[in-house]
Design a protein around this motif. Structure first.
Motif, PDB file in Angstrom:
ATOM      1  N   GLU A  93    -100.650 -35.187 -28.070  1.00 56.29           N
ATOM      2  CA  GLU A  93    -101.397 -34.241 -28.905  1.00 56.29           C
ATOM      3  C   GLU A  93    -100.449 -33.210 -29.529  1.00 56.29           C
ATOM      4  OE1 GLU A  93    -104.457 -32.848 -31.016  1.00 56.29           O
ATOM      5  OE2 GLU A  93    -104.533 -34.611 -29.725  1.00 56.29           O
ATOM      6  N   ARG A  94     -99.449 -32.791 -28.777  1.00 53.21           N
ATOM      7  CA  ARG A  94     -98.461 -31.863 -29.347  1.00 53.21           C
ATOM      8  C   ARG A  94     -97.695 -32.520 -30.493  1.00 53.21           C
ATOM      9  NH1 ARG A  94     -95.583 -28.346 -24.507  1.00 53.21           N
ATOM     10  NH2 ARG A  94     -97.450 -27.164 -23.940  1.00 53.21           N
ATOM     11  N   ARG A  95     -97.316 -33.792 -30.312  1.00 51.84           N
ATOM     12  CA  ARG A  95     -96.597 -34.494 -31.387  1.00 51.84           C
ATOM     13  C   ARG A  95     -97.467 -34.619 -32.634  1.00 51.84           C
ATOM     14  NH1 ARG A  95     -95.002 -37.755 -27.256  1.00 51.84           N
ATOM     15  NH2 ARG A  95     -96.438 -39.407 -27.849  1.00 51.84           N
ATOM     16  N   ILE A  96     -98.741 -34.932 -32.445  1.00 50.12           N
ATOM     17  CA  ILE A  96     -99.658 -35.065 -33.583  1.00 50.12           C
ATOM     18  C   ILE A  96     -99.750 -33.741 -34.344  1.00 50.12           C
ATOM     19  CG2 ILE A  96    -102.094 -35.340 -34.195  1.00 50.12           C
ATOM     20  CD1 ILE A  96    -102.246 -37.468 -31.962  1.00 50.12           C
ATOM     21  N   GLN A  97     -99.790 -32.643 -33.604  1.00 48.53           N
ATOM     22  CA  GLN A  97     -99.894 -31.324 -34.229  1.00 48.53           C
ATOM     23  C   GLN A  97     -98.521 -30.747 -34.586  1.00 48.53           C
ATOM     24  OE1 GLN A  97    -102.516 -28.567 -32.238  1.00 48.53           O
ATOM     25  NE2 GLN A  97    -103.936 -30.185 -31.654  1.00 48.53           N
ATOM     26  N   GLN A  98     -97.465 -31.517 -34.369  1.00 44.83           N
ATOM     27  CA  GLN A  98     -96.084 -31.131 -34.664  1.00 44.83           C
ATOM     28  C   GLN A  98     -95.704 -29.822 -33.958  1.00 44.83           C
ATOM     29  OE1 GLN A  98     -95.942 -31.222 -38.953  1.00 44.83           O
ATOM     30  NE2 GLN A  98     -95.830 -33.449 -38.987  1.00 44.83           N
ATOM     31  N   ASP A 119    -103.203 -26.686 -21.985  1.00 42.18           N
ATOM     32  CA  ASP A 119    -101.989 -26.693 -22.797  1.00 42.18           C
ATOM     33  C   ASP A 119    -102.023 -25.423 -23.636  1.00 42.18           C
ATOM     34  OD1 ASP A 119     -99.950 -27.055 -24.617  1.00 42.18           O
ATOM     35  OD2 ASP A 119    -100.427 -29.152 -25.017  1.00 42.18           O
ATOM     36  N   LEU A 120    -101.124 -24.491 -23.349  1.00 41.14           N
ATOM     37  CA  LEU A 120    -101.135 -23.211 -24.044  1.00 41.14           C
ATOM     38  C   LEU A 120    -100.729 -23.346 -25.509  1.00 41.14           C
ATOM     39  CD1 LEU A 120     -99.651 -20.952 -21.220  1.00 41.14           C
ATOM     40  CD2 LEU A 120    -102.046 -21.261 -21.874  1.00 41.14           C
ATOM     41  N   ALA A 121    -100.037 -24.421 -25.854  1.00 39.07           N
ATOM     42  CA  ALA A 121     -99.615 -24.624 -27.243  1.00 39.07           C
ATOM     43  C   ALA A 121    -100.763 -25.100 -28.119  1.00 39.07           C
ATOM     44  CB  ALA A 121     -98.470 -25.627 -27.296  1.00 39.07           C
ATOM     45  N   THR A 122    -101.578 -26.017 -27.614  1.00 40.22           N
ATOM     46  CA  THR A 122    -102.651 -26.602 -28.424  1.00 40.22           C
ATOM     47  C   THR A 122    -104.031 -26.066 -28.070  1.00 40.22           C
ATOM     48  OG1 THR A 122    -103.000 -28.431 -26.888  1.00 40.22           O
ATOM     49  CG2 THR A 122    -101.381 -28.776 -28.659  1.00 40.22           C
ATOM     50  N   GLY A 123    -104.163 -25.479 -26.879  1.00 39.32           N
ATOM     51  CA  GLY A 123    -105.475 -25.028 -26.422  1.00 39.32           C
ATOM     52  C   GLY A 123    -106.290 -26.135 -25.770  1.00 39.32           C
ATOM     53  N   ASN A 124    -105.750 -27.352 -25.722  1.00 35.03           N
ATOM     54  CA  ASN A 124    -106.460 -28.467 -25.071  1.00 35.03           C
ATOM     55  C   ASN A 124    -106.521 -28.215 -23.573  1.00 35.03           C
ATOM     56  OD1 ASN A 124    -106.789 -29.783 -27.471  1.00 35.03           O
ATOM     57  ND2 ASN A 124    -105.076 -31.170 -27.177  1.00 35.03           N
ATOM     58  N   ARG A 125    -107.620 -28.665 -22.980  1.00 35.88           N
ATOM     59  CA  ARG A 125    -107.784 -28.505 -21.537  1.00 35.88           C
ATOM     60  C   ARG A 125    -108.289 -29.802 -20.936  1.00 35.88           C
ATOM     61  NH1 ARG A 125    -112.287 -24.386 -19.981  1.00 35.88           N
ATOM     62  NH2 ARG A 125    -112.683 -25.789 -18.276  1.00 35.88           N
ATOM     63  N   ILE A 126    -107.880 -30.011 -19.707  1.00 32.63           N
ATOM     64  CA  ILE A 126    -108.328 -31.191 -18.980  1.00 32.63           C
ATOM     65  C   ILE A 126    -108.844 -30.721 -17.625  1.00 32.63           C
ATOM     66  CG2 ILE A 126    -107.618 -33.357 -17.917  1.00 32.63           C
ATOM     67  CD1 ILE A 126    -105.528 -33.643 -20.099  1.00 32.63           C
ATOM     68  N   ASP A 127    -110.088 -31.059 -17.346  1.00 35.01           N
ATOM     69  CA  ASP A 127    -110.648 -30.771 -16.032  1.00 35.01           C
ATOM     70  C   ASP A 127    -110.258 -31.929 -15.119  1.00 35.01           C
ATOM     71  OD1 ASP A 127    -111.870 -28.298 -16.606  1.00 35.01           O
ATOM     72  OD2 ASP A 127    -113.500 -29.321 -17.631  1.00 35.01           O
ATOM     73  N   LEU A 128    -109.281 -31.680 -14.278  1.00 32.19           N
ATOM     74  CA  LEU A 128    -108.623 -32.744 -13.512  1.00 32.19           C
ATOM     75  C   LEU A 128    -109.511 -33.369 -12.442  1.00 32.19           C
ATOM     76  CD1 LEU A 128    -105.237 -30.876 -13.252  1.00 32.19           C
ATOM     77  CD2 LEU A 128    -105.710 -32.879 -14.662  1.00 32.19           C
TER      78      LEU A 128
END
Length: 148
Positions: A93-98, A119-128
């Protein structure tokens, strides 16, 4: 005349039946549409939180580094399928958003038992915990490790 009243009465019953069926169909469709809506769940309070960096090491393993101390708190060796899979998904996801891979991640344990990686860079979250207790425990070990 009696035959005619019976025909009218039959037509009324048929019309009533059709109306009832249509009302039933409307209720069923409305219920299906309503059940498809997602409800926003309020997050439980955070009981433990750690900001982490995940770095590829020369030997092929992944270093888990505490952002506050800069110390390596764990080393993920071998396949470690779940941890590497989650990190690959977030890196993709980081690569996609460069976005560069220099930003940290935040790992949080919540009072309701959920474990969340953000992910503090993209704001994506995963509930593990969604992936099972054993898989989530691999990340929970990073919270419990020394090297705050």
């Amino acid at each position: 005349m009696i035959l005619r009243m019976n025909t009218i009465r039959i037509q009324n019953y048929i019309a009533l039946f059709v109306v009832i069926v249509l009302v039933g169909v409307v209720f069923v469709v409305a219920n299906v549409v309503q059940s498809g809506k997602s409800e926003i769940q309020v997050d439980a309070s955070v009981i433990a939180k750690k900001t982490l960096f995940f770095r590829d090491l020369p030997d092929g393993s992944v270093g888990v580094i505490s952002a506050s101390s800069g110390k390596m708190i764990a080393q993920v060796e071998g396949q470690a399928g779940f941890v590497r899979g989650i990190l690959r998904a977030l890196a993709r996801e980081r690569r996609i958003q460069q976005i560069t891979s220099d930003d940290a991640f935040e790992l949080m344990s919540r009072s309701d038992g959920r474990l969340t990686l953000v992910d503090l860079a993209t704001g994506n979250r995963i509930d593990l915990e969604s992936f099972g207790r054993d898989n989530a425990a691999q990340f929970a070990a990073f919270l419990n490790s020394a090297g705050q």
